[in-house]
Design a protein around this motif. Structure first.
Motif, PDB file in Angstrom:
ATOM      1  N   VAL A   1      46.612 -51.359 -20.290  1.00  0.00           N
ATOM      2  CA  VAL A   1      45.676 -51.519 -19.179  1.00  0.00           C
ATOM      3  C   VAL A   1      44.543 -50.518 -19.337  1.00  0.00           C
ATOM      4  N   VAL A   2      43.319 -51.006 -19.358  1.00  0.00           N
ATOM      5  CA  VAL A   2      42.129 -50.166 -19.405  1.00  0.00           C
ATOM      6  C   VAL A   2      41.499 -50.190 -18.020  1.00  0.00           C
ATOM      7  N   ILE A   3      41.325 -49.020 -17.429  1.00  0.00           N
ATOM      8  CA  ILE A   3      40.725 -48.932 -16.098  1.00  0.00           C
ATOM      9  C   ILE A   3      39.243 -48.634 -16.256  1.00  0.00           C
ATOM     10  N   GLY A   4      38.395 -49.590 -15.861  1.00  0.00           N
ATOM     11  CA  GLY A   4      36.957 -49.413 -15.937  1.00  0.00           C
ATOM     12  C   GLY A   4      36.317 -50.241 -17.028  1.00  0.00           C
ATOM     13  N   ALA A   5      35.322 -51.054 -16.661  1.00  0.00           N
ATOM     14  CA  ALA A   5      34.587 -51.874 -17.640  1.00  0.00           C
ATOM     15  C   ALA A   5      33.183 -51.354 -17.820  1.00  0.00           C
TER      16      ALA A   5
ATOM     17  N   GLY B   1      34.305 -53.244  -9.666  1.00  0.00           N
ATOM     18  CA  GLY B   1      33.123 -53.923  -9.158  1.00  0.00           C
ATOM     19  C   GLY B   1      33.122 -55.400  -9.471  1.00  0.00           C
ATOM     20  N   PRO B   2      32.105 -56.113  -8.983  1.00  0.00           N
ATOM     21  CA  PRO B   2      32.025 -57.552  -9.198  1.00  0.00           C
ATOM     22  C   PRO B   2      31.474 -57.952 -10.555  1.00  0.00           C
TER      23      PRO B   2
ATOM     24  N   ALA C   1      29.044 -49.387 -11.875  1.00  0.00           N
ATOM     25  CA  ALA C   1      28.492 -48.068 -11.533  1.00  0.00           C
ATOM     26  C   ALA C   1      27.100 -47.895 -12.132  1.00  0.00           C
ATOM     27  N   ILE C   2      26.936 -48.266 -13.407  1.00  0.00           N
ATOM     28  CA  ILE C   2      25.629 -48.152 -14.052  1.00  0.00           C
ATOM     29  C   ILE C   2      24.615 -49.046 -13.359  1.00  0.00           C
ATOM     30  N   ASP C   3      25.065 -50.166 -12.852  1.00  0.00           N
ATOM     31  CA  ASP C   3      24.164 -51.094 -12.173  1.00  0.00           C
ATOM     32  C   ASP C   3      23.476 -50.433 -10.979  1.00  0.00           C
TER      33      ASP C   3
ATOM     34  N   GLY D   1      35.686 -43.124 -15.003  1.00  0.00           N
ATOM     35  CA  GLY D   1      34.494 -42.315 -14.757  1.00  0.00           C
ATOM     36  C   GLY D   1      34.609 -41.486 -13.503  1.00  0.00           C
ATOM     37  N   THR D   2      33.474 -40.939 -13.073  1.00  0.00           N
ATOM     38  CA  THR D   2      33.452 -40.065 -11.889  1.00  0.00           C
ATOM     39  C   THR D   2      32.367 -40.458 -10.890  1.00  0.00           C
ATOM     40  N   TRP D   3      31.608 -41.525 -11.161  1.00  0.00           N
ATOM     41  CA  TRP D   3      30.453 -41.876 -10.331  1.00  0.00           C
ATOM     42  C   TRP D   3      30.829 -42.078  -8.869  1.00  0.00           C
ATOM     43  N   ARG D   4      32.021 -42.582  -8.610  1.00  0.00           N
ATOM     44  CA  ARG D   4      32.444 -42.863  -7.240  1.00  0.00           C
ATOM     45  C   ARG D   4      32.937 -41.617  -6.511  1.00  0.00           C
ATOM     46  N   ARG D   5      32.896 -40.470  -7.174  1.00  0.00           N
ATOM     47  CA  ARG D   5      33.429 -39.241  -6.569  1.00  0.00           C
ATOM     48  C   ARG D   5      32.395 -38.117  -6.671  1.00  0.00           C
ATOM     49  N   PRO D   6      31.299 -38.202  -5.917  1.00  0.00           N
ATOM     50  CA  PRO D   6      30.287 -37.138  -5.994  1.00  0.00           C
ATOM     51  C   PRO D   6      30.798 -35.834  -5.396  1.00  0.00           C
TER      52      PRO D   6
END
Length: 466
Positions: A11-15, A39-40, A45-47, A154-159
């Motif tokens: 299982v890879v978490i994050g695309a 995400g959809p 996150a980059i989006d 990643g960490t983008w969702r955890r500022p």
């Protein structure tokens, strides 16, 4: 050593870029896998910062296995010397990669990993633990059994918080609606939030600098737009960089432009300001306080960086460095007090391993709170870990990277020219090659003098990371 519980997928978490790189290497190795994207769409996150231009040209932004997979399908790479935006990265690379037949049927969207554990085992139980499959619980209540887990969330969702002591400032939650996350699209999507208003940007990294420059441009266009830059430190030389002498031209251009804005008075600099409290004023503005000093603004941009979310894997046995939150073996190699982005030595599966056999965090999350992560480093992490999962330990430990002597962090963004917004995630074209000896753990190799690495240790004048 078998790291995978057989007959179950990895299982890879994050695309995002690193998660899809891991998927490409798994596909190339013939291992079954499932990619979970919260995400959809791919790289959600980059989006959110697709308007931002990366520091690094395309040549450093494409994973090797991903490129081989794409080229077999007739994909043509972009001009390798141009600088992509986040949107370009998705539209011209990650999107096509996710649609490749070898990956497409393995990716699940709107699938947020909420918890990872072992079937029948909490963190305390030992006997038989390594033979038990991983259990990945999703936010929708469903579950997936896994033979191994690669965490590229990643960490983008955890500022980070605004509070200067590592915890939220008093009242910070009450003004959350007036706090924007890092890298808002000041000149585009989010323009109305900032035009004709006073904005306080908190943070000393290049993400803060990018937003400050955009706000400076907006102030030229819209009367009444005011900008204040709030920083904890007293000396901003690190953010300004080396100007024309900077080894990274994009970063040098950013620093020079920002310094000019401060010196001209277009950006008000408030330094040595460690936020203790935040409140909403009677007229609806936000007041930030540090002792007897206050900064008042209509809206606040939090550019203080990010931190990993280890709560998702709290029932796994992790060996985390108490300061950075990376693995303990990796911490001394990425310590921002000792390394700029480009002087981080090569590292792979050995430095990323936890006591929980078969679980690896790669990409920005692997670095914990260190802002020295490079996208090229994440690609090499993915290659090394997948090789180990496939049982190819010689390849897993033959870790090689081409990095500049100084570099730019994934959370530190800058401008590529006087006119363009800037970005993150990769090294500059000028590179020095450093590699690890096959079969040797790098943590031991460095302390034992087995590697010769030219380091440029950052100072207040030369460091690249926030």
């Amino acid at each position: 050593m078998n790291l995978v519980v057989t007959d179950l997928p990895v299982v890879v978490i994050g695309a995002g870029p690193v998660g899809l790189a891991a998927a490409a290497h798994l596909a190339e190795r013939g291992l079954d896998f499932v990619v979970l994207e919260s995400g959809p769409n791919v790289a959600a996150a980059i989006d959110e910062w697709r308007h931002v231009k990366l520091f690094s040209p395309w040549r450093y932004d494409i994973d090797s296995a991903a490129r081989r997979l794409l080229e077999r399908a007739g994909w043509t790479a972009p001009d390798l010397e141009t600088l992509p935006t986040g949107g370009d990265l998705i539209d011209s690379y990650l999107g096509p990669l996710a649609k490749a037949p070898e990956l497409a049927e393995h990716i699940r969207y709107d699938a947020q990993a909420a918890a990872v554990t072992r079937v029948g085992f909490d963190r305390l139980r030992t006997a038989g633990r390594e033979e038990a499959p991983f259990l990945v619980g999703l936010a929708d209540g469903s579950e997936i059994l896994a033979g191994a887990v690669i965490d590229a969330a990643g960490t983008w969702r955890r500022p980070n918080v605004l509070g200067g002591s590592g915890i939220p400032a008093r009242g910070e939650a009450e003004v959350a609606d007036d706090i924007s996350r890092a890298l808002p699209d000041v000149l585009g999507r989010d323009r109305d939030r900032f035009a004709g208003r006073r904005t306080a940007v908190v943070g000393a990294g290049h993400s803060a600098a990018t937003t400050l420059l955009d706000l400076g441009d907006l102030a030229d266009q819209v009367p009444g737009t005011e900008v204040v830059w709030v920083v904890r430190g007293a000396d901003q030389a690190r953010t300004y960089g080396g100007g024309d002498d900077d080894e990274l031209p994009a970063r040098g251009a950013l620093g020079s432009r920002l310094k000019n804005l401060v010196q001209s008075g277009q950006v008000e600099l408030v330094s040595s300001f460690r936020i203790e409290a935040a409140r909403r004023t009677p007229d609806g503005r936000v007041e930030l306080s540090a002792g007897e000093r206050q900064v008042v603004a209509d809206t606040v941009v939090n550019s203080t960086g990010f931190r990993p979310d280890h709560e998702v894997v709290s029932e796994l046995r992790l060996d985390l460095d108490p300061i950075l939150g990376s693995t303990r073996a990796l911490a001394p190699l990425i310590d921002p007090n000792q390394h700029s982005c480009g002087t981080v030595p090569p590292h792979g599966v050995d430095e990323l391993a936890h006591p929980e056999q078969g679980y690896y965090a790669i990409g920005a999350k692997s670095y914990g709170r260190a802002p020295t992560f490079l996208l090229a480093t994440g690609y090499e992490q993915a290659r090394s870990v997948v090789a180990a999962l496939a049982g190819d330990w010689e390849a897993a430990r033959d870790v090689q990277l081409n990095l500049p002597e100084t570099g730019v962090c994934s959370s530190n963004l800058a401008v590529a020219s006087e006119e363009a917004s800037g970005g993150c995630c990769g090294p500059a074209p000028q590179a020095v090659s450093i590699s690890a000896p096959a079969g040797r753990g790098l943590a031991t190799g460095i302390s034992g003098g087995l590697l010769t690495v030219t380091e440029t240790k950052p100072t207040a004048q030369s460091g690249c990371c926030s």
